[in-house]
Design an enzyme around this catalytic site. Structure first.
Site, PDB file in Angstrom:
ATOM      1  N   ASP A 232      12.977  -5.760  -3.976  1.00  0.00           N
ATOM      2  CA  ASP A 232      12.986  -6.198  -5.424  1.00  0.00           C
ATOM      3  C   ASP A 232      13.595  -4.577  -6.019  1.00  0.00           C
ATOM      4  O   ASP A 232      13.478  -4.947  -7.346  1.00  0.00           O
ATOM      5  CB  ASP A 232      11.775  -6.038  -5.930  1.00  0.00           C
ATOM      6  CG  ASP A 232      11.096  -4.428  -5.512  1.00  0.00           C
ATOM      7  OD1 ASP A 232      11.631  -3.929  -4.195  1.00  0.00           O
ATOM      8  OD2 ASP A 232       9.832  -4.083  -6.549  1.00  0.00           O
TER       9      ASP A 232
ATOM     10  N   GLU B  14       9.003   9.118   2.265  1.00  0.00           N
ATOM     11  CA  GLU B  14      10.525   9.653   1.805  1.00  0.00           C
ATOM     12  C   GLU B  14      10.342  11.149   1.873  1.00  0.00           C
ATOM     13  O   GLU B  14      11.139  11.607   3.017  1.00  0.00           O
ATOM     14  CB  GLU B  14      11.191   9.576   0.458  1.00  0.00           C
ATOM     15  CG  GLU B  14      11.387   8.144  -0.242  1.00  0.00           C
ATOM     16  CD  GLU B  14       9.513   8.110  -1.243  1.00  0.00           C
ATOM     17  OE1 GLU B  14       8.825   8.360  -1.029  1.00  0.00           O
ATOM     18  OE2 GLU B  14       9.753   6.347  -1.960  1.00  0.00           O
TER      19      GLU B  14
END
Ligand code: UGA
Ligand code: MN
Length: 275
Positions: free
Chosen positions: A133, A216
């Site tokens: 997205d 992350e």
């Protein structure tokens, strides 16, 4: 440079393939895209796929949060020849029960893609986590190609600060500009870094945990890098080439609301299956 231009998509025995433009000397870029079945899935893949088609020596690893191949995705790849690998990896059931904001979205998918890299990507190159997205300027895929260990660059529309980026002064990473520091060693967005495949393969324990918000940093920490290892891209991190644009969820399509809409045995049946 000799071009080995293939007109057609040709998977070999490993499910690997070469896309429309492949130059033997150029390191491949592996783009890892988690996706999941919903009305927006094909529009998202369409938008991202069109950016990827502009890039040479690119392998698109699409991992669907599904138990088996989604027919619409299979059809998408039939209609859009591109060098790709289509895998499936469902979010474990215990995480699916959580409210959406606490789910480790895309993690099972990325782990599956990294397993694939460990067994198939022997010739080097670079990989990048590209959620379905986001919006990508195709130039970012060529920028990351020469990554030696880990490269980083800004991502637009992340947190209330509007951008997440390494802070660079005199060519050196001094820290991170991100609206959600949360004691993270590497407060960066998933779309803000790329990793060299050989470097990754040299770290057998490198992986991404199912920890929403910390995927992350934990992944980068598992590569045992330091701030000095970071290679800064996008013109010294002065240019935004990727944006964390979210797509609005569309409501389930309503059934016929007006009896005068008579679409019996028409094209509309086929359209309704696609939304
Ligand atoms: C971002 C990160 O990409 C996620 O890894 C992280 O969990 C999340 O932030 C967070 O820290 O909360 P975000 O943009 O908020 O993600 O979430 P989505 O775009 O909805 O999902 C990330 C990726 O996972 C997308 O590529 C999406 O297609 C995929 N996804 C989402 C799934 O595979 N399964 C799902 O159920 C939902
Ligand atoms: Mn997203």
């Amino acid at each position: 440079m000799t071009a080995n231009v293939l007109d057609t998509y040709e998977p070999n025995n490993d499910g690997f393939c070469t896309g429309s433009r492949w130059f033997n000397e150029v390191p491949p870029v592996y783009v890892i895209t988690p996706t999941y079945p919903r009305a927006e899935q094909i529009p998202e893949l369409t938008r991202l796929g069109q950016a990827l088609k502009l890039v040479d020596n690119l392998v698109w690893i699409v991992v669907d949060d599904a138990d088996s191949p989604t027919p619409a995705v299979v059809q998408y790849f039939d209609e859009h020849p591109i060098c790709h690998v289509y895998l499936q990896a469902r979010m474990p059931a215990k995480y699916r029960e959580r409210p959406n904001s606490h789910q480790p979205r895309g993690v099972a998918n990325r782990r599956k893609a990294m397993q694939w890299l460990r067994t198939h990507a022997k010739t080097g190159g670079v990989f990048y986590f590209a959620d379905d997205d986001n919006t990508y300027d195709a130039r970012i895929f060529d920028e990351i190609r020469q990554t030696k260990k880990v490269s980083m660059f800004p991502v637009g529309f992340v947190t209330k600060l509007g951008v997440s980026s390494p802070i660079v002064r005199d060519g050196k990473v001094m820290g991170f500009y991100d609206g959600w520091m949360a004691n993270r060693k590497f407060p960066v967005d998933m779309a803000g870094f790329a990793v060299n495949v050989q470097f990754f393969l040299s770290k057998p324990n490198a992986d991404m945990p199912f920890e929403p918000g910390r995927e992350e940093t934990k992944f980068l920490e598992s590569l045992s890098i330091t701030q000095d290892d970071i290679e800064v891209l996008a013109n010294g991190a002065t240019k935004i080439l990727v944006w964390h644009t979210k797509t609005i969820r569309h409501k389930k399509a309503a059934k016929r609301m007006d009896a005068r809409l008579n679409y019996h045995k028409s094209n509309i049946d086929s359209l309704r299956k696609q939304i």
